[in-house]
Write a protein that holds these residues in place. Structure first.
Motif, PDB file in Angstrom:
ATOM      1  N   THR A   1       5.536 -11.780  -6.203  1.00  0.00           N
ATOM      2  CA  THR A   1       6.434 -11.804  -5.044  1.00  0.00           C
ATOM      3  C   THR A   1       7.707 -11.017  -5.318  1.00  0.00           C
ATOM      4  O   THR A   1       7.995 -10.639  -6.447  1.00  0.00           O
TER       5      THR A   1
ATOM      6  N   GLU B   1       5.385  -9.153   2.863  1.00  0.00           N
ATOM      7  CA  GLU B   1       5.072  -9.059   1.445  1.00  0.00           C
ATOM      8  C   GLU B   1       3.603  -9.313   1.200  1.00  0.00           C
ATOM      9  O   GLU B   1       2.958  -8.603   0.435  1.00  0.00           O
TER      10      GLU B   1
ATOM     11  N   GLY C   1       2.235  -5.901  -9.352  1.00  0.00           N
ATOM     12  CA  GLY C   1       2.098  -5.537  -7.941  1.00  0.00           C
ATOM     13  C   GLY C   1       0.777  -4.894  -7.618  1.00  0.00           C
ATOM     14  O   GLY C   1       0.273  -5.017  -6.507  1.00  0.00           O
TER      15      GLY C   1
ATOM     16  N   ARG D   1      -2.072 -10.386  -6.432  1.00  0.00           N
ATOM     17  CA  ARG D   1      -1.565 -10.569  -5.074  1.00  0.00           C
ATOM     18  C   ARG D   1      -0.465 -11.600  -5.005  1.00  0.00           C
ATOM     19  O   ARG D   1       0.310 -11.644  -4.051  1.00  0.00           O
TER      20      ARG D   1
ATOM     21  N   ARG E   1       5.819  -2.331  -2.151  1.00  0.00           N
ATOM     22  CA  ARG E   1       4.865  -3.368  -2.531  1.00  0.00           C
ATOM     23  C   ARG E   1       5.419  -4.758  -2.210  1.00  0.00           C
ATOM     24  O   ARG E   1       4.705  -5.630  -1.747  1.00  0.00           O
ATOM     25  N   TYR E   2       6.719  -4.941  -2.463  1.00  0.00           N
ATOM     26  CA  TYR E   2       7.283  -6.275  -2.250  1.00  0.00           C
ATOM     27  C   TYR E   2       7.971  -6.353  -0.895  1.00  0.00           C
ATOM     28  O   TYR E   2       9.178  -6.588  -0.792  1.00  0.00           O
TER      29      TYR E   2
ATOM     30  N   GLY F   1       1.037  -6.786  -0.272  1.00  0.00           N
ATOM     31  CA  GLY F   1       0.364  -7.176  -1.510  1.00  0.00           C
ATOM     32  C   GLY F   1      -1.137  -6.972  -1.390  1.00  0.00           C
ATOM     33  O   GLY F   1      -1.766  -6.368  -2.260  1.00  0.00           O
TER      34      GLY F   1
END
Lengths: 112, 896
Positions: free
Chosen positions: B437, B524, B430, B434, B111-112, B528
């Motif tokens: 981070t 990212e 996450g 959005r 996700r990141y 996201g």
């Protein structure tokens, strides 16, 4: 870009399905609230001190007047398991139509 | 206690053999493609039951015996989470499936921005949080053994108990390695393991229900009796601690999602999203049944067993107290299966995380560049998984031996819950925000982890064991507000509630704060959007731009991860999808994207990304790329609008082109016809001129009459030639605009008179009708040229009119725009197909040999009228051939 066109009125079936999804989202909140209700029975008491002296030892039904009415483990358990049963039944009733609706019907905001 | 230790060991061995057999058969069936019941929602639901470990199987009764109903919170949290599957779990499972997530660490890392750092952090957290938990399972198994062997054996027995734990750990390691790392499956599903887990779920449920039913109906004499017993028991009064009630429910709900083993069965092993719908009610029902008899067993245990008996073992000791050895054996197997199933899945989940997020990144960076092209990655991954499993279980065993199996271990369940719940802020953020981070996630996880270790984990080992007593009572370096169990001076809270509040609170704060202040990288932001909007576009964003990568290199690398056969099948399918033969597809961004996802299914997103990055040469996504993806939707819409407009325009153009083409084709045919015509026209007079001139030349004694006749013929033919050439010249002059007009003011009737006189001079067969009054119009024009037009039209009519008694009607009308002179005859007219071409040069209709024209007349007329500012057109539907000559009136008025 033009805003996505959403019809103001949906077909009856689609409308029902949307509300079903709403219900599915609300159900855990309702469950949480109901499970937290027992905390209200203890609201006026100091939890740590353990007010054993106020609870009737000889069955919850015959509560002496004046003493705070509060279910013991047996009746409290019945309440918790009762709510639990209701949640299971509600989830079971919604599971099939929800999983059916997932296929052809798109979520709001999804591609049409 | 009549059950011998050996009998127990035999029962365990038989049970384990059964598990091996079931897992083996399930694998066989899965390999044969006959998944059938293996993929049913029932198996999925039962596999979720690894939530109920030995800690809950034995521990729940002990918990109830100590604190009454509070044990139920551990089951209420998961119930709420799965009942609300539509809002949260469905999204999580969808993401897990579309992104090929292999573990919770992989989810956070993916996700990141496929961050290796976050993957390592979560893996570390999971290992620290799970190892004691595994030790707890080992402890429960050895404790349950000790119940049967009894304390009689004394110290000698304790030694054999340690050996028991070791053997259990070794057996579990073997099972997990055999069935957990059989293959490096792209889907990372373990059918054998899941089926065995489902069987264990049934065993433990049946065991607990059997004990419960025995207690209620066999001991207490039915529901009413047990109700009375509860009312009369030491735990009759419900001593609720509200803070713990809420916190534990929330923690259990969080743990249901965040525990590595739960994530493994819920998300990774999920083969069909619809199974969630069934589990949404079936799993709460399972939990309901698991906890239904907990309080009765606890109450009966408290009533019958002597003071000081370990309530954690009531499930075993109560049946034994009533001489129900068979039941006790069943309960023992139930506890054993709870422990083993948890350990197996936890070991698989942890080994996946360790190998994907710790071993692989280190191995990759150690062999920078060459890692992807040399050495068998597949073997490295499998080996690292096997070693990880052994290491995890070894750690668990070590922890068990070190802690000595004391009371501290019993509390570890909740402590682990709090530790793994630290993933929750980054996970929820996450999935729904959005703006979350990598910096935010890292900050939150680190801070939460640190607070948890400091305020809960270390103090849990007992005062002075891991933390000096002074830290607990006075704070580190005497700083009072940093006391481990009273942070910021808030004392008096339950340690678990205190740690959960502070660690999760600070975690969430750091997560949100750092997310707001930091700026995410392109990858990212891409991920996201993918995660948050997973239902909107599951197609996947493009993370790779096609570079100068050889498909062969990619194939070599993929073979090393997936194995030769699978990799080749994958590449072949991709090539076929592109319409190519063979094993090497074109390296498009779509293909790279798909390949990365397949690899991620085996080695995790971060590692797959890094490996592809090494081959394709680093940075996969540029900001421009990202913008392009973000704008894609808008562009698509705009594009489709443009397409619509363009297709309309194209349709119009196509119609015009078709018309033009028809005209051109006809013209070309006419030109061909004209060329043969004109050569014929030129040849005929030439031939006769040549013939007669030869006669004249060769026959000097020719009669004068003959000579005159021949000369006349030659003369006529020459004139015909001249006329033809004049016409051609005239036309070319007109067309080039080199003509000079001699304009003067004339009467239309005068011009018509001249034309009729000139045209009719030949045979006079044509009758001409005119109306004198309409013709009194004065025009400023070139009378000679206009007369030429009229003559042409009249002689055309004379030549081509097919009527027996040809009549030409000339009518003049005045309109707003000018004067129209119509020439209408009573012939057959011109067929519609030819109407569009009669004004073209060389245009001749049908067999007109007799007419003697070259097909230039009307073309000349058109040119002349255009020069005169008017136009000539064919007038259809007049019962014959009709031409209209329109002349501007403005000139006439100005002249009047």
């Amino acid at each position: 870009m033009a805003p996505p066109r959403e019809p103001v009125f949906l077909e009856r079936q689609t409308y029902r399905r949307r509300r079903l999804m709403d219900a599915a989202r609300v159900l855990p909140v309702l469950g949480a609230v109901l499970f937290m209700v027992p905390m209200l029975w203890f609201a006026g008491l100091d939890a740590r001190s353990g007010p054993a002296e106020t609870a009737p030892m000889d069955g919850g039904a015959a509560v002496t007047a004046g003493a705070p009415e509060r279910p013991g483990t047996a009746n409290g358990g019945l309440y918790v398991f009762g709510v639990w049963t209701l949640l299971i039944l509600a989830a079971a009733a919604m599971a099939r139509p929800l999983s059916r609706s997932e296929g052809p019907v798109e979520r709001p905001g999804g591609p049409r | 206690m009549t059950l011998s230790f050996n009998l127990l060991v035999a029962a365990c061995l038989v049970y384990v053999a059964l598990l091996f057999a079931v897992a083996f058969l399930a694998e066989r069936r899965a390999e044969a493609g006959r998944l059938g019941v293996l993929r049913s929602p029932l198996v999925y639901t039962l596999s979720l039951s690894i939530y109920c470990t030995a800690w809950t199987f034995y521990g729940a009764v002990g918990y109830a015996a100590r604190s009454g109903l509070e044990f139920v919170t551990i089951y209420l949290g998961p119930t709420l989470v799965i009942v609300g599957w539509w809002a949260f779990l469905r999204k999580l499972v969808r993401i897990g499936r579309t992104q090929r997530i292999t573990s919770i660490a992989d989810l956070i890392s993916s996700r990141y921005g496929k961050s290796s750092l976050l993957g390592m952090l979560v893996t570390l957290l999971a290992v620290v949080g799970t190892t004691p938990y595994i030790a707890l399972q080992l402890q429960s198994v050895t404790l349950s053994f000790s119940v049967f062997t009894g304390a009689a054996q004394g110290a000698e027995g304790a030694g054999s108990l340690g050996a028991t734990a070791l053997w259990v750990a070794a057996g579990l390691t073997l099972f997990t390695i055999v069935f957990g790392t059989r293959n490096l499956d792209v889907n990372e599903r373990h059918h054998g393991v899941v089926t065995a887990i489902a069987l264990e779920a049934v065993v433990k449920l049946v065991a607990l229900l059997a004990v419960g039913i025995f207690v209620v109906w066999g001991v207490a004499g039915g529901p009413v009796g047990i109700h009375a017993m509860i009312e009369a028991s030491p735990i009759a009064d419900w001593q609720m601690e509200q803070g713990r009630w809420v916190t534990l429910t929330a923690l259990a709900g969080a743990a249901f999602v965040c525990l590595p083993r739960m994530f493994q069965v819920t998300v990774v092993e999920n083969s069909d999203e619809k199974h969630l719908a069934t589990a949404s009610w079936a799993f709460p029902l399972y939990l309901f049944l698991m906890s239904l008899f907990v309080v009765p067993i606890a109450v009966v245990g408290l009533a019958v067993l002597p003071e000081g008996a370990n309530p954690d073992l009531f499930v075993l000791t109560v049946p034994l107290a009533f001489r129900q050895e068979g039941l006790a054996m069943l309960a023992f197997l139930g506890g054993f299966s709870s422990a083993t199933s948890m350990v197996i899945v936890a070991a698989i989940a942890l080994s996946t995380m360790v190998s994907n997020h710790i071993v692989m990144p280190i191995w990759l960076s150690a062999r920078r560049g060459e890692a992807t092209l040399s050495g068998d990655v597949r073997d490295v991954v499998l080996l690292s998984r096997r070693l990880s499993i052994a290491a995890v279980l070894g750690l668990g065993y070590l922890y068990f031996r070190m802690s000595g199996g004391g009371e501290a271990l019993a509390a570890i369940g909740l402590i682990a819950f709090v530790g793994l719940a630290q993933v929750l802020p980054a996970l929820i953020g996450g999935l729904y925000w959005r703006g979350a981070t990598r910096m935010g996630a890292a900050a939150g996880l680190t801070l939460g982890f640190a607070v948890w270790v400091y305020s809960l984990l270390l103090p849990s080992f007992g005062p002075g064991a891991a933390l000096p007593v002074s830290v607990l009572t006075e704070g580190p370096f005497g700083i009072g507000w940093l006391r481990a169990q009273a942070l910021f001076g808030i004392a008096g809270l339950d340690p678990v509630v205190h740690a959960a509040l502070w660690s999760l609170g600070l975690n969430a704060l750091a997560f949100v704060g750092a997310s707001l202040l930091s700026f995410p990288g392109p990858l990212e932001r891409l991920q996201g959007a993918e995660f948050v909007n997973v239902f909107r576009h599951s197609a996947g964003a493009r993370g790779w731009s096609p570079t100068a990568v050889e498909a062969e290199d990619l194939l070599m690398m993929t073979q090393r991860i997936l194995g030769a056969a699978e990799a080749q099948a994958l590449f072949q399918a991709a090539a076929r999808g592109q319409g190519k033969e063979g094993y090497l597809p074109d390296v498009t961004s779509d293909f790279l994207e798909r390949l990365e996802r397949e690899l991620a299914g085996s080695v995790g997103a971060a590692t797959a990304h890094a490996m592809l990055g090494q081959i394709t040469g680093g940075g996969a996504v540029s900001v421009e790329e990202l913008m392009r993806v973000a704008d894609e939707t808008a562009q698509m819409m705009e594009y489709s609008n443009q397409l619509e407009a363009k297709s309309e325009e194209l349709g119009r153009t196509a119609r015009q082109l078709r018309e033009a083409n028809d005209k051109l084709t006809q013209l070309s045919i006419q030109k061909d016809a004209f060329l043969s015509q004109i050569s014929h026209e030129l040849r005929t007079p030439m031939t006769s001129i040549r013939a007669f001139s030869e006669i004249l030349r060769d026959d000097p004694g020719m009669a004068a009459a003959d000579r005159a006749r021949y000369s006349g013929i030659i003369h006529d033919e020459t004139r015909r030639l001249t006329r033809l050439l004049d016409d051609l010249l005239d036309l070319s002059v007109l067309e080039n605009g080199q003509v000079t007009l001699h304009e003067s003011l004339v009467s239309l009737s005068e011009v018509l008179d001249r034309a009729v006189a000139a045209a009719q001079s030949r045979e006079g067969r044509l009758r001409i009708e005119r109306r004198a009054e309409g013709e009194r119009v004065m025009l400023l024009t070139d009378p000679d040229r206009l007369a030429q037009v009229f003559i042409n039209l009249i002689s055309n009519s004379e030549k081509y009119c097919t009527a027996d008694q040809p009549v030409l009607r000339i009518s003049v009308s005045r309109g707003a725009e000018g004067v129209s002179v119509d020439f209408t005859d009573n012939g057959a007219g011109i067929p519609p197909a030819s109407q569009s071409v009669i004004f073209e040069k060389f245009s001749r209709l049908g067999d007109t040999r007799a007419a003697g024209g070259a097909g230039l007349g009307l073309a000349i007329c058109r040119e002349i009228t255009a020069r005169l500012g008017g136009r000539i057109a064919y007038l259809p539907g007049q019962g014959g051939a009709a031409f209209r000559v329109s002349l501007p009136l403005r000139l006439a008025r100005a002249a009047e």
